[in-house]
Design a protein around this motif. Structure first.
Motif, mmCIF file in Angstrom:
data_model
loop_
_atom_site.group_PDB
_atom_site.id
_atom_site.type_symbol
_atom_site.label_atom_id
_atom_site.label_comp_id
_atom_site.label_asym_id
_atom_site.label_seq_id
_atom_site.Cartn_x
_atom_site.Cartn_y
_atom_site.Cartn_z
ATOM 1 N N ARG A 234 10.233 2.930 -39.675
ATOM 2 C CA ARG A 234 11.013 1.639 -38.513
ATOM 3 C C ARG A 234 12.290 2.037 -38.191
ATOM 4 N NH1 ARG A 234 9.201 -4.050 -41.249
ATOM 5 N NH2 ARG A 234 7.605 -2.951 -40.499
ATOM 6 N N ALA A 235 12.765 1.970 -39.365
ATOM 7 C CA ALA A 235 14.250 1.895 -39.651
ATOM 8 C C ALA A 235 14.952 3.216 -38.855
ATOM 9 C CB ALA A 235 14.322 2.024 -40.912
ATOM 10 N N PHE A 236 13.808 4.603 -38.504
ATOM 11 C CA PHE A 236 14.293 5.789 -37.330
ATOM 12 C C PHE A 236 14.125 5.160 -35.954
ATOM 13 C CE2 PHE A 236 14.027 9.258 -40.647
ATOM 14 C CZ PHE A 236 15.061 9.827 -40.380
ATOM 15 N N SER A 237 13.638 4.021 -35.838
ATOM 16 C CA SER A 237 13.314 3.739 -34.574
ATOM 17 C C SER A 237 14.206 2.820 -33.945
ATOM 18 C CB SER A 237 11.403 2.821 -33.992
ATOM 19 O OG SER A 237 11.851 1.364 -34.891
ATOM 20 N N THR A 238 15.159 2.792 -35.060
ATOM 21 C CA THR A 238 16.245 0.928 -34.455
ATOM 22 C C THR A 238 17.119 2.137 -33.569
ATOM 23 O OG1 THR A 238 17.051 1.452 -36.695
ATOM 24 C CG2 THR A 238 15.343 -0.697 -35.887
ATOM 25 N N CYS A 239 17.506 3.337 -34.284
ATOM 26 C CA CYS A 239 18.123 4.427 -33.695
ATOM 27 C C CYS A 239 18.301 5.359 -33.127
ATOM 28 C CB CYS A 239 19.468 5.049 -35.324
ATOM 29 S SG CYS A 239 19.219 3.893 -36.498
ATOM 30 N N SER A 240 16.737 5.672 -32.694
ATOM 31 C CA SER A 240 16.043 6.758 -31.766
ATOM 32 C C SER A 240 17.274 6.684 -30.316
ATOM 33 C CB SER A 240 14.872 7.079 -31.817
ATOM 34 O OG SER A 240 14.391 5.592 -31.034
ATOM 35 N N SER A 241 16.996 5.766 -30.213
ATOM 36 C CA SER A 241 17.446 5.277 -28.368
ATOM 37 C C SER A 241 18.755 5.797 -28.328
ATOM 38 C CB SER A 241 17.269 3.990 -27.923
ATOM 39 O OG SER A 241 15.903 3.838 -28.304
ATOM 40 N N HIS A 242 19.969 5.431 -29.191
ATOM 41 C CA HIS A 242 21.143 5.514 -29.684
ATOM 42 C C HIS A 242 21.593 6.911 -29.599
ATOM 43 C CE1 HIS A 242 25.215 5.676 -30.857
ATOM 44 N NE2 HIS A 242 24.847 5.004 -30.037
ATOM 45 N N MET A 243 20.967 7.851 -30.165
ATOM 46 C CA MET A 243 20.512 9.779 -30.533
ATOM 47 C C MET A 243 20.348 10.500 -29.847
ATOM 48 S SD MET A 243 19.263 8.937 -34.734
ATOM 49 C CE MET A 243 19.150 10.718 -34.698
ATOM 50 N N ILE A 244 19.166 9.445 -28.993
ATOM 51 C CA ILE A 244 19.102 10.375 -27.542
ATOM 52 C C ILE A 244 20.813 9.726 -26.621
ATOM 53 C CG2 ILE A 244 17.767 10.265 -25.591
ATOM 54 C CD1 ILE A 244 15.432 9.088 -26.979
ATOM 55 N N VAL A 245 20.880 9.158 -26.428
ATOM 56 C CA VAL A 245 21.978 8.460 -25.691
ATOM 57 C C VAL A 245 22.816 9.393 -25.856
ATOM 58 C CG1 VAL A 245 23.451 7.154 -24.025
ATOM 59 C CG2 VAL A 245 20.996 6.309 -24.930
ATOM 60 N N VAL A 246 23.513 9.167 -27.811
ATOM 61 C CA VAL A 246 24.647 10.132 -27.978
ATOM 62 C C VAL A 246 24.142 11.603 -27.047
ATOM 63 C CG1 VAL A 246 25.633 10.810 -29.830
ATOM 64 C CG2 VAL A 246 25.337 8.153 -29.434
ATOM 65 N N SER A 247 23.393 11.949 -27.734
ATOM 66 C CA SER A 247 22.740 14.014 -27.830
ATOM 67 C C SER A 247 23.079 13.850 -26.239
ATOM 68 C CB SER A 247 21.540 13.526 -28.017
ATOM 69 O OG SER A 247 21.434 13.501 -29.722
ATOM 70 N N ILE A 248 22.814 13.317 -25.473
ATOM 71 C CA ILE A 248 23.255 13.505 -23.667
ATOM 72 C C ILE A 248 24.994 13.625 -23.210
ATOM 73 C CG2 ILE A 248 22.113 13.066 -21.357
ATOM 74 C CD1 ILE A 248 20.076 11.609 -22.609
ATOM 75 N N THR A 249 24.709 12.444 -24.199
ATOM 76 C CA THR A 249 26.451 12.541 -24.057
ATOM 77 C C THR A 249 27.180 13.638 -24.193
ATOM 78 O OG1 THR A 249 26.648 9.661 -23.735
ATOM 79 C CG2 THR A 249 28.856 10.390 -23.410
ATOM 80 N N TYR A 250 27.227 13.637 -25.211
ATOM 81 C CA TYR A 250 28.233 14.333 -26.025
ATOM 82 C C TYR A 250 28.035 15.656 -26.267
ATOM 83 C CZ TYR A 250 30.371 11.701 -28.983
ATOM 84 O OH TYR A 250 31.696 10.391 -28.872
ATOM 85 N N GLY A 251 26.531 16.214 -25.532
ATOM 86 C CA GLY A 251 25.707 17.415 -25.037
ATOM 87 C C GLY A 251 26.216 18.035 -23.859
ATOM 88 N N SER A 252 26.273 17.579 -22.535
ATOM 89 C CA SER A 252 27.128 17.578 -21.338
ATOM 90 C C SER A 252 28.335 17.517 -21.841
ATOM 91 C CB SER A 252 26.626 15.992 -20.562
ATOM 92 O OG SER A 252 27.204 15.151 -21.233
ATOM 93 N N CYS A 253 29.888 17.031 -22.421
ATOM 94 C CA CYS A 253 30.541 17.699 -22.782
ATOM 95 C C CYS A 253 30.922 18.781 -23.680
ATOM 96 C CB CYS A 253 30.813 16.170 -23.462
ATOM 97 S SG CYS A 253 32.766 15.793 -24.301
ATOM 98 N N ILE A 254 30.338 19.115 -24.785
ATOM 99 C CA ILE A 254 29.920 20.697 -24.885
ATOM 100 C C ILE A 254 29.865 21.124 -23.658
ATOM 101 C CG2 ILE A 254 29.212 22.363 -26.166
ATOM 102 C CD1 ILE A 254 29.052 19.539 -28.319
ATOM 103 N N PHE A 255 29.096 21.474 -22.788
ATOM 104 C CA PHE A 255 28.904 22.624 -22.311
ATOM 105 C C PHE A 255 30.165 22.688 -21.048
ATOM 106 C CE2 PHE A 255 24.435 22.037 -22.551
ATOM 107 C CZ PHE A 255 24.294 22.861 -22.077
ATOM 108 N N VAL A 256 30.950 21.886 -20.656
ATOM 109 C CA VAL A 256 32.348 21.883 -20.246
ATOM 110 C C VAL A 256 33.158 22.477 -20.157
ATOM 111 C CG1 VAL A 256 33.968 20.572 -19.561
ATOM 112 C CG2 VAL A 256 32.042 19.470 -19.591
ATOM 113 N N TYR A 257 33.067 22.973 -21.898
ATOM 114 C CA TYR A 257 34.128 23.002 -22.503
ATOM 115 C C TYR A 257 33.414 25.453 -22.710
ATOM 116 C CZ TYR A 257 37.145 19.024 -23.148
ATOM 117 O OH TYR A 257 37.633 18.583 -22.877
ATOM 118 N N ILE A 258 32.244 25.447 -23.045
ATOM 119 C CA ILE A 258 31.370 26.511 -23.428
ATOM 120 C C ILE A 258 30.899 26.958 -22.439
ATOM 121 C CG2 ILE A 258 29.909 27.952 -24.856
ATOM 122 C CD1 ILE A 258 29.810 24.781 -26.589
#
Length: 312
Positions: A234-258
Protein backbone atom coordinates in the motif's frame (compact mmCIF):
# COMPACT_ATOMS: atom_id res chain seq x y z
CA UNK A 1 19.31 42.68 -30.36
CA UNK A 2 21.36 45.02 -32.53
CA UNK A 3 19.28 46.43 -35.37
CA UNK A 4 22.07 46.43 -37.93
CA UNK A 5 23.06 42.79 -37.32
CA UNK A 6 19.92 41.03 -36.19
CA UNK A 7 17.07 39.61 -38.28
CA UNK A 8 13.54 40.71 -37.47
CA UNK A 9 12.50 37.06 -37.56
CA UNK A 10 13.90 33.54 -37.36
CA UNK A 11 13.27 30.40 -39.39
CA UNK A 12 12.53 27.23 -37.39
CA UNK A 13 13.85 24.32 -39.47
CA UNK A 14 11.57 21.85 -37.68
CA UNK A 15 12.05 18.08 -37.60
CA UNK A 16 12.12 17.11 -41.29
CA UNK A 17 11.69 18.45 -44.84
CA UNK A 18 9.82 15.35 -46.03
CA UNK A 19 6.17 16.40 -46.74
CA UNK A 20 4.79 12.93 -45.96
CA UNK A 21 6.64 12.77 -42.64
CA UNK A 22 5.40 16.26 -41.83
CA UNK A 23 1.81 15.06 -42.23
CA UNK A 24 2.45 12.12 -39.89
CA UNK A 25 4.17 14.39 -37.36
CA UNK A 26 1.27 16.84 -37.51
CA UNK A 27 -1.32 14.12 -36.87
CA UNK A 28 0.77 12.58 -34.08
CA UNK A 29 1.40 15.89 -32.30
CA UNK A 30 -2.21 17.01 -32.70
CA UNK A 31 -3.50 13.78 -31.09
CA UNK A 32 -0.96 13.86 -28.25
CA UNK A 33 -1.65 17.55 -27.61
CA UNK A 34 -5.42 17.03 -27.43
CA UNK A 35 -4.99 14.03 -25.12
CA UNK A 36 -2.54 15.95 -22.96
CA UNK A 37 -4.83 18.96 -22.52
CA UNK A 38 -7.91 16.78 -21.98
CA UNK A 39 -6.21 14.48 -19.47
CA UNK A 40 -4.54 17.21 -17.42
CA UNK A 41 -7.64 19.39 -17.50
CA UNK A 42 -9.67 16.45 -16.21
CA UNK A 43 -7.32 16.08 -13.25
CA UNK A 44 -7.61 19.80 -12.48
CA UNK A 45 -11.41 19.63 -12.57
CA UNK A 46 -11.53 16.48 -10.43
CA UNK A 47 -9.25 17.96 -7.74
CA UNK A 48 -11.39 21.10 -7.67
CA UNK A 49 -14.84 19.52 -7.44
CA UNK A 50 -14.28 16.30 -5.46
CA UNK A 51 -14.13 16.72 -1.69
CA UNK A 52 -12.03 13.55 -1.29
CA UNK A 53 -9.22 15.07 -3.39
CA UNK A 54 -8.52 18.08 -1.16
CA UNK A 55 -5.28 16.81 0.34
CA UNK A 56 -1.79 18.22 -0.26
CA UNK A 57 -0.90 15.45 -2.73
CA UNK A 58 -3.77 16.35 -5.04
CA UNK A 59 -3.13 20.08 -4.63
CA UNK A 60 0.38 19.51 -5.99
CA UNK A 61 -0.99 17.21 -8.70
CA UNK A 62 -3.45 19.94 -9.71
CA UNK A 63 -0.59 22.45 -10.07
CA UNK A 64 1.54 19.90 -11.91
CA UNK A 65 -1.27 19.30 -14.42
CA UNK A 66 -1.60 23.06 -14.94
CA UNK A 67 2.15 23.22 -15.64
CA UNK A 68 1.90 20.35 -18.11
CA UNK A 69 -0.87 22.11 -20.05
CA UNK A 70 1.06 25.38 -20.01
CA UNK A 71 4.35 23.78 -21.05
CA UNK A 72 2.98 21.84 -24.01
CA UNK A 73 0.80 24.80 -25.08
CA UNK A 74 3.85 27.08 -25.16
CA UNK A 75 5.42 25.18 -28.06
CA UNK A 76 3.23 22.51 -29.72
CA UNK A 77 0.38 24.74 -31.10
CA UNK A 78 2.94 27.06 -32.74
CA UNK A 79 4.65 24.08 -34.39
CA UNK A 80 1.31 22.65 -35.52
CA UNK A 81 0.46 26.02 -37.07
CA UNK A 82 3.81 26.03 -38.86
CA UNK A 83 3.24 22.51 -40.21
CA UNK A 84 -0.30 23.28 -41.35
CA UNK A 85 0.49 26.39 -43.42
CA UNK A 86 4.14 25.72 -44.22
CA UNK A 87 5.36 29.01 -42.74
CA UNK A 88 8.43 28.40 -40.58
CA UNK A 89 9.18 32.02 -39.73
CA UNK A 90 8.77 33.33 -36.19
CA UNK A 91 9.31 36.91 -35.03
CA UNK A 92 12.05 37.77 -32.58
CA UNK A 93 9.55 38.81 -29.88
CA UNK A 94 7.52 35.60 -30.29
CA UNK A 95 10.73 33.53 -30.14
CA UNK A 96 11.90 35.19 -26.93
CA UNK A 97 8.46 34.76 -25.35
CA UNK A 98 8.40 31.06 -26.28
CA UNK A 99 11.90 30.56 -24.89
CA UNK A 100 10.99 32.32 -21.66
CA UNK A 101 7.73 30.47 -21.01
CA UNK A 102 8.99 26.99 -21.97
CA UNK A 103 12.03 27.39 -19.71
CA UNK A 104 10.04 28.77 -16.77
CA UNK A 105 7.42 26.01 -17.00
CA UNK A 106 10.09 23.31 -17.38
CA UNK A 107 12.20 24.49 -14.44
CA UNK A 108 9.09 24.93 -12.26
CA UNK A 109 8.10 21.33 -13.06
CA UNK A 110 11.42 20.06 -11.72
CA UNK A 111 11.02 21.96 -8.46
CA UNK A 112 7.39 20.88 -8.15
CA UNK A 113 8.36 17.22 -8.64
CA UNK A 114 10.90 17.64 -5.85
CA UNK A 115 8.20 19.20 -3.66
CA UNK A 116 5.86 16.30 -4.42
CA UNK A 117 8.57 13.84 -3.37
CA UNK A 118 8.88 15.72 -0.06
CA UNK A 119 5.10 15.46 0.33
CA UNK A 120 5.31 11.67 -0.14
CA UNK A 121 8.14 11.54 2.42
CA UNK A 122 6.00 13.32 5.04
CA UNK A 123 2.96 11.14 4.23
CA UNK A 124 4.85 7.86 4.71
CA UNK A 125 7.57 8.71 7.24
CA UNK A 126 5.56 11.10 9.43
CA UNK A 127 1.90 10.10 8.88
CA UNK A 128 0.65 11.33 12.27
CA UNK A 129 1.96 14.85 11.59
CA UNK A 130 1.07 14.94 7.89
CA UNK A 131 -1.94 17.26 8.13
CA UNK A 132 -0.02 19.65 10.38
CA UNK A 133 3.17 19.79 8.31
CA UNK A 134 1.50 19.84 4.88
CA UNK A 135 -1.24 22.34 5.64
CA UNK A 136 -2.94 24.25 2.84
CA UNK A 137 -0.93 27.39 3.67
CA UNK A 138 2.36 25.48 3.54
CA UNK A 139 1.40 23.89 0.21
CA UNK A 140 0.61 27.28 -1.34
CA UNK A 141 3.93 28.66 -0.14
CA UNK A 142 5.83 25.70 -1.54
CA UNK A 143 4.21 26.11 -4.96
CA UNK A 144 4.91 29.86 -4.85
CA UNK A 145 8.57 29.12 -4.03
CA UNK A 146 8.77 26.76 -7.02
CA UNK A 147 7.64 29.54 -9.36
CA UNK A 148 9.87 32.21 -7.80
CA UNK A 149 12.95 29.97 -7.83
CA UNK A 150 12.45 29.14 -11.50
CA UNK A 151 12.15 32.85 -12.36
CA UNK A 152 15.34 33.65 -10.43
CA UNK A 153 17.16 30.91 -12.34
CA UNK A 154 15.84 31.80 -15.81
CA UNK A 155 15.99 35.60 -15.80
CA UNK A 156 19.79 36.21 -15.53
CA UNK A 157 20.85 34.24 -18.67
CA UNK A 158 17.74 35.37 -20.57
CA UNK A 159 18.40 39.04 -19.83
CA UNK A 160 21.98 38.70 -21.13
CA UNK A 161 20.69 36.93 -24.24
CA UNK A 162 18.56 39.93 -25.22
CA UNK A 163 21.73 41.74 -26.39
CA UNK A 164 22.82 39.02 -28.81
CA UNK A 165 23.48 39.91 -32.43
CA UNK A 166 22.71 37.67 -35.42
CA UNK A 167 24.83 38.61 -38.43
CA UNK A 168 24.62 35.80 -40.94
CA UNK A 169 22.13 33.00 -40.34
CA UNK A 170 18.64 33.29 -38.88
CA UNK A 171 17.80 29.58 -39.23
CA UNK A 172 17.26 27.79 -35.90
CA UNK A 173 17.83 24.04 -36.16
CA UNK A 174 14.85 23.09 -34.01
CA UNK A 175 11.06 23.07 -34.02
CA UNK A 176 10.93 25.57 -31.13
CA UNK A 177 13.02 28.46 -29.86
CA UNK A 178 15.63 26.80 -27.67
CA UNK A 179 18.70 28.39 -26.08
CA UNK A 180 21.41 26.14 -27.56
CA UNK A 181 20.51 26.43 -31.29
CA UNK A 182 19.96 30.18 -30.88
CA UNK A 183 23.39 30.64 -29.31
CA UNK A 184 24.97 28.66 -32.16
CA UNK A 185 23.78 31.11 -34.84
CA UNK A 186 24.71 34.25 -32.90
CA UNK A 187 27.73 36.28 -34.00
CA UNK A 188 28.17 37.76 -30.50
CA UNK A 189 30.45 36.37 -27.82
CA UNK A 190 28.19 33.77 -26.17
CA UNK A 191 30.74 32.20 -23.80
CA UNK A 192 29.35 33.82 -20.65
CA UNK A 193 25.73 33.03 -21.54
CA UNK A 194 26.60 29.43 -22.39
CA UNK A 195 28.31 28.98 -19.03
CA UNK A 196 25.33 30.55 -17.23
CA UNK A 197 22.91 28.25 -19.06
CA UNK A 198 24.98 25.20 -18.11
CA UNK A 199 25.29 26.30 -14.48
CA UNK A 200 21.54 27.02 -14.20
CA UNK A 201 20.61 23.70 -15.83
CA UNK A 202 23.00 21.65 -13.69
CA UNK A 203 22.00 23.52 -10.52
CA UNK A 204 18.30 22.91 -11.18
CA UNK A 205 18.88 19.26 -12.03
CA UNK A 206 21.12 18.48 -9.06
CA UNK A 207 19.11 20.45 -6.47
CA UNK A 208 15.82 18.81 -7.37
CA UNK A 209 17.33 15.35 -7.92
CA UNK A 210 19.01 15.50 -4.51
CA UNK A 211 15.68 16.30 -2.88
CA UNK A 212 13.98 13.44 -4.75
CA UNK A 213 16.71 10.91 -3.95
CA UNK A 214 16.89 11.82 -0.26
CA UNK A 215 13.10 11.71 0.08
CA UNK A 216 12.87 8.26 -1.49
CA UNK A 217 15.81 6.93 0.52
CA UNK A 218 13.91 7.71 3.72
CA UNK A 219 10.65 6.47 2.17
CA UNK A 220 12.14 3.10 1.15
CA UNK A 221 13.80 2.69 4.54
CA UNK A 222 10.49 3.38 6.30
CA UNK A 223 8.52 1.05 4.02
CA UNK A 224 10.94 -1.83 4.52
CA UNK A 225 10.44 -1.52 8.28
CA UNK A 226 6.67 -1.96 8.02
CA UNK A 227 5.56 -5.24 9.65
CA UNK A 228 3.17 -6.61 7.01
CA UNK A 229 3.50 -7.11 3.25
CA UNK A 230 0.09 -5.50 2.73
CA UNK A 231 1.24 -2.29 4.41
CA UNK A 232 4.42 -2.24 2.32
CA UNK A 233 2.45 -2.76 -0.89
CA UNK A 234 0.00 0.00 0.00
CA UNK A 235 2.84 2.40 0.84
CA UNK A 236 4.68 1.66 -2.40
CA UNK A 237 1.48 2.18 -4.42
CA UNK A 238 1.08 5.72 -3.08
CA UNK A 239 4.52 6.60 -4.49
CA UNK A 240 4.56 4.51 -7.68
CA UNK A 241 2.90 7.08 -9.96
CA UNK A 242 5.19 9.87 -8.81
CA UNK A 243 8.26 7.62 -9.21
CA UNK A 244 7.30 6.79 -12.82
CA UNK A 245 6.81 10.46 -13.72
CA UNK A 246 10.11 11.38 -12.03
CA UNK A 247 11.92 8.62 -13.95
CA UNK A 248 10.54 9.82 -17.30
CA UNK A 249 11.35 13.49 -16.57
CA UNK A 250 14.87 13.00 -15.25
CA UNK A 251 15.62 10.22 -17.71
CA UNK A 252 14.83 12.42 -20.71
CA UNK A 253 16.93 15.22 -19.20
CA UNK A 254 19.93 12.90 -18.76
CA UNK A 255 19.79 11.92 -22.44
CA UNK A 256 20.38 15.57 -23.40
CA UNK A 257 23.76 15.53 -21.67
CA UNK A 258 24.84 11.98 -22.55
CA UNK A 259 25.44 12.43 -26.29
CA UNK A 260 27.00 9.74 -28.50
CA UNK A 261 28.68 12.38 -30.68
CA UNK A 262 28.55 16.07 -31.49
CA UNK A 263 27.08 15.20 -34.89
CA UNK A 264 23.97 13.70 -33.30
CA UNK A 265 23.54 16.44 -30.70
CA UNK A 266 20.64 18.32 -32.32
CA UNK A 267 18.87 15.12 -33.39
CA UNK A 268 18.91 13.89 -29.79
CA UNK A 269 17.82 17.29 -28.45
CA UNK A 270 14.88 17.33 -30.86
CA UNK A 271 13.88 13.80 -29.89
CA UNK A 272 14.04 14.62 -26.17
CA UNK A 273 12.08 17.82 -26.80
CA UNK A 274 9.31 15.83 -28.52
CA UNK A 275 9.26 13.46 -25.54
CA UNK A 276 9.11 16.24 -22.95
CA UNK A 277 6.74 18.60 -24.78
CA UNK A 278 4.16 16.16 -26.17
CA UNK A 279 4.50 12.55 -24.99
CA UNK A 280 5.21 13.11 -21.28
CA UNK A 281 2.35 15.60 -20.76
CA UNK A 282 0.04 13.09 -22.47
CA UNK A 283 1.22 10.09 -20.41
CA UNK A 284 1.33 11.71 -16.98
CA UNK A 285 -2.47 12.02 -16.47
CA UNK A 286 -2.91 8.35 -17.39
CA UNK A 287 -0.06 7.32 -15.06
CA UNK A 288 -1.65 9.15 -12.13
CA UNK A 289 -5.23 8.06 -12.84
CA UNK A 290 -4.70 4.42 -13.82
CA UNK A 291 -2.68 3.75 -10.65
CA UNK A 292 -4.82 5.80 -8.27
CA UNK A 293 -8.11 4.44 -6.98
CA UNK A 294 -9.22 7.76 -5.49
CA UNK A 295 -8.83 9.62 -8.79
CA UNK A 296 -10.65 6.84 -10.69
CA UNK A 297 -13.44 6.88 -8.12
CA UNK A 298 -13.71 10.68 -8.38
CA UNK A 299 -13.84 10.43 -12.19
CA UNK A 300 -16.59 7.82 -12.07
CA UNK A 301 -18.59 9.93 -9.61
CA UNK A 302 -18.25 12.98 -11.85
CA UNK A 303 -19.40 11.03 -14.90
CA UNK A 304 -22.40 9.63 -12.99
CA UNK A 305 -23.26 13.13 -11.79
CA UNK A 306 -23.41 14.40 -15.38
CA UNK A 307 -25.38 11.38 -16.59
CA UNK A 308 -27.95 11.73 -13.77
CA UNK A 309 -28.43 15.48 -14.29
CA UNK A 310 -32.14 16.31 -14.57
CA UNK A 311 -33.15 16.87 -18.16
CA UNK A 312 -35.44 19.72 -19.10
Amino acid sequence: MKNHTSPISFILLGLTDDPQLQILIFIFLLITYMLSVTGNLSIIILTLVDSHLKTAMYFFLQNFSFLEISFTSACIPRFLYSLSIGDRTITYDACVCQLFFTDVFAVTEFFLLATMSFDRYVAICKPLHYMTIMSYRVCKRLVFCCWMTSLLIILPPLSLGLDLGFCASNAIDHFLCDANPMLKISCSDTWLIEQMVIVCAVMTFLMTLLCVVLSYMYIIRTILRLPSAQQRTRAFSTCSSHMIVVSITYGSCIFVYIKPSAKDEMAINKGVSILSTSISPMLNPFIYTLRNKQVKRAFNNLVKRFILLPKN
